[in-house]
Design a protein around this motif. Structure first.
Motif, PDB file in Angstrom:
ATOM      1  N   UNK A  96       0.838  -1.241  -0.074  1.00 21.05           N
ATOM      2  CA  UNK A  96       0.016   0.047   0.001  1.00 21.05           C
ATOM      3  C   UNK A  96       1.010   1.344   0.116  1.00 21.05           C
ATOM      4  N   UNK A  97       2.144   1.307   0.327  1.00 24.31           N
ATOM      5  CA  UNK A  97       2.854   2.263   0.400  1.00 24.31           C
ATOM      6  C   UNK A  97       3.315   2.967  -1.218  1.00 24.31           C
ATOM      7  N   UNK A  98       3.178   4.247  -1.214  1.00 25.91           N
ATOM      8  CA  UNK A  98       3.077   4.887  -2.605  1.00 25.91           C
ATOM      9  C   UNK A  98       4.558   4.867  -3.222  1.00 25.91           C
ATOM     10  N   UNK A  99       5.573   4.484  -2.174  1.00 27.17           N
ATOM     11  CA  UNK A  99       7.042   4.287  -2.911  1.00 27.17           C
ATOM     12  C   UNK A  99       7.253   2.968  -3.301  1.00 27.17           C
ATOM     13  N   UNK A 100       6.324   1.899  -3.281  1.00 23.01           N
ATOM     14  CA  UNK A 100       6.487   0.658  -3.795  1.00 23.01           C
ATOM     15  C   UNK A 100       5.826   0.305  -4.596  1.00 23.01           C
ATOM     16  N   UNK A 101       6.145  -0.530  -5.687  1.00 26.96           N
ATOM     17  CA  UNK A 101       5.361  -1.234  -6.841  1.00 26.96           C
ATOM     18  C   UNK A 101       4.704  -2.294  -5.958  1.00 26.96           C
ATOM     19  N   UNK A 102       3.240  -2.481  -6.154  1.00 25.55           N
ATOM     20  CA  UNK A 102       2.688  -3.225  -5.265  1.00 25.55           C
ATOM     21  C   UNK A 102       2.622  -4.664  -5.784  1.00 25.55           C
ATOM     22  N   UNK A 103       2.976  -4.802  -7.052  1.00 25.34           N
ATOM     23  CA  UNK A 103       2.956  -6.246  -7.788  1.00 25.34           C
ATOM     24  C   UNK A 103       4.393  -6.894  -7.632  1.00 25.34           C
ATOM     25  N   UNK A 104       5.392  -5.884  -7.057  1.00 23.82           N
ATOM     26  CA  UNK A 104       6.716  -6.751  -7.039  1.00 23.82           C
ATOM     27  C   UNK A 104       7.181  -6.798  -5.562  1.00 23.82           C
ATOM     28  N   UNK A 105       6.270  -7.117  -4.559  1.00 24.57           N
ATOM     29  CA  UNK A 105       6.511  -7.418  -3.263  1.00 24.57           C
ATOM     30  C   UNK A 105       6.433  -8.865  -2.920  1.00 24.57           C
ATOM     31  N   UNK A 106       7.655  -9.545  -2.479  1.00 22.57           N
ATOM     32  CA  UNK A 106       7.740 -10.788  -2.436  1.00 22.57           C
ATOM     33  C   UNK A 106       7.921 -11.109  -0.781  1.00 22.57           C
ATOM     34  N   UNK A 107       8.150 -12.380  -0.474  1.00 24.46           N
ATOM     35  CA  UNK A 107       8.530 -12.819   0.792  1.00 24.46           C
ATOM     36  C   UNK A 107       9.771 -13.489   1.122  1.00 24.46           C
ATOM     37  N   UNK A 108      10.245 -13.350   2.237  1.00 29.35           N
ATOM     38  CA  UNK A 108      11.684 -13.642   2.583  1.00 29.35           C
ATOM     39  C   UNK A 108      11.682 -14.358   4.039  1.00 29.35           C
ATOM     40  N   UNK A 109      11.645 -15.685   4.161  1.00 31.25           N
ATOM     41  CA  UNK A 109      11.501 -16.322   5.450  1.00 31.25           C
ATOM     42  C   UNK A 109      12.621 -17.080   5.807  1.00 31.25           C
ATOM     43  N   UNK A 110      13.302 -16.765   7.085  1.00 32.69           N
ATOM     44  CA  UNK A 110      14.556 -17.376   7.648  1.00 32.69           C
ATOM     45  C   UNK A 110      13.850 -18.399   8.629  1.00 32.69           C
ATOM     46  N   UNK A 111      14.735 -19.597   8.351  1.00 33.22           N
ATOM     47  CA  UNK A 111      14.264 -21.110   9.319  1.00 33.22           C
ATOM     48  C   UNK A 111      12.772 -21.206   9.497  1.00 33.22           C
ATOM     49  N   UNK A 112      12.250 -21.170  10.750  1.00 34.43           N
ATOM     50  CA  UNK A 112      10.812 -21.310  10.690  1.00 34.43           C
ATOM     51  C   UNK A 112      10.042 -20.376   9.875  1.00 34.43           C
ATOM     52  N   UNK A 113      10.809 -19.180   9.733  1.00 36.56           N
ATOM     53  CA  UNK A 113      10.014 -18.319   8.711  1.00 36.56           C
ATOM     54  C   UNK A 113       9.721 -18.791   7.322  1.00 36.56           C
ATOM     55  N   UNK A 114      10.735 -19.899   6.916  1.00 36.82           N
ATOM     56  CA  UNK A 114      10.480 -20.494   5.748  1.00 36.82           C
ATOM     57  C   UNK A 114       9.161 -21.335   5.577  1.00 36.82           C
ATOM     58  N   UNK A 115       8.681 -21.739   6.829  1.00 40.19           N
ATOM     59  CA  UNK A 115       7.412 -22.754   7.027  1.00 40.19           C
ATOM     60  C   UNK A 115       6.394 -21.321   6.877  1.00 40.19           C
TER      61      UNK A 115
END
Length: 307
Positions: A96-115
């Protein structure tokens, strides 16, 4: 960098948002920490990764887990679905931030964050890419057993027979969890007969036991099979917390499933000599080439932020 808050399902999550100094909207990533009371920096792990991504023109949002830092709630009361819902709320906030391209936002999860990020990605059809960093392809029960075995084998004075006895005790406790045994029974099984596992089990209280038995058989493979976007799985070859070879095998098998979505490509990066946080030199620095490989892969799926 700025402090931010966002709400989800009755909790308020606090975090940090770092934006590149660019005139045009940029790609973004939500970083999700590992197990336990992980904060927005995942201890000291995230800051150097964040700096590199921001320097490459990628916005970064990371946040304190429920009940940690500035966030309300309690992570011990949360399920994987709850944590995945929190990551989805973070994703929507960043988009939702105007500085960000909304369709180009992904996820990075470390360890448990991967699940967590794999589950988040399967809950919706608008995640363009996902990165698991030291993220197990196994269940928590299998991963914890692997980690325990390595810890015991590094302990001076413990014989192979004592390691085997400790792992047998661990297996009995896991089976008790599957029966939804109470804390008293789990404690009895961990203590009688005493093994090298007993001291590790003593660190678990009743609240934590309830959390562990709820989580222990979470299987990330069905989530991997349901992916509808590219997946980058990063590992350190010397990771003694996560069974790397088994995880790669499981993620690869999921990627080869005939019903896997054609968009769900799999890229695996393994860094020689690197630990669970993909660090080398005794954990003092990120593995050579890691930051460039991560950034190059993300930009390859979001477009060059300098263009």
């Amino acid at each position: 960098m700025q402090d931010i808050t966002f709400a989800n399902a009755g909790v308020v999550l606090a975090g940090s948002l770092t934006l590149p100094d660019r005139g045009a909207p940029v790609a973004g990533v939500v970083m999700v920490g590992g197990s336990g009371p992980s904060d927005r920096d995942n201890d000291t792990h995230f800051p150097p990764i964040r700096r590199h991504l921001v320097d490459a023109g990628i916005a970064v949002l990371s946040y304190d887990k429920r009940g940690v830092g500035g966030s309300s709630g309690d992570w011990l009361d949360a399920t994987v679905d709850d944590l995945a819902s929190d990551a989805a709320a973070a994703l929507d906030f960043l988009r939702a931030r105007p500085e960000v391209r909304s369709r180009a936002v992904g996820l990075f999860g470390h360890s448990e964050g991967g699940w967590v990020v794999l589950r988040t990605t399967t809950l919706r059809d608008d995640v363009p890419w996902v990165v698991t960093n030291g993220g197990p392809g196994t269940t928590p029960a299998v991963q914890d057993r692997y980690s325990l075995a390595n810890t015991l084998r590094r302990t001076e004075g413990i014989t192979d027979d004592e390691v085997d006895a400790a792992l047998a005790a661990y297996d009995r406790v896991i089976e008790a969890g599957r029966r939804d045994a109470d804390f008293a029974e789990a404690s009895r099984l961990a203590q009688s007969p005493p093994t090298a596992f007993t001291a590790h089990a003593a660190e678990v209280d009743e609240h934590y036991w309830t959390f562990l038995k709820r989580k222990q058989d979470h299987d990330p493979v069905p989530d991997a099979m349901r992916l509808r976007c590219p997946h980058l799985a990063i590992f350190g070859a010397a990771d003694d917390v996560v069974p790397v070879a088994d995880s790669i095998h499981l993620f690869t098998a999921a990627a080869c499933h005939p019903h896997r979505d054609s968009r769900a490509t799999l890229t695996v990066e393994v860094f020689p000599g690197a630990d669970h946080r993909v660090r080398t030199d005794g954990g003092t620095r990120l593995a050579p080439g890691y930051l460039d490989a991560l950034t190059r892969w993300i930009i390859g799926r979001t477009g060059d932020p300098r263009a």
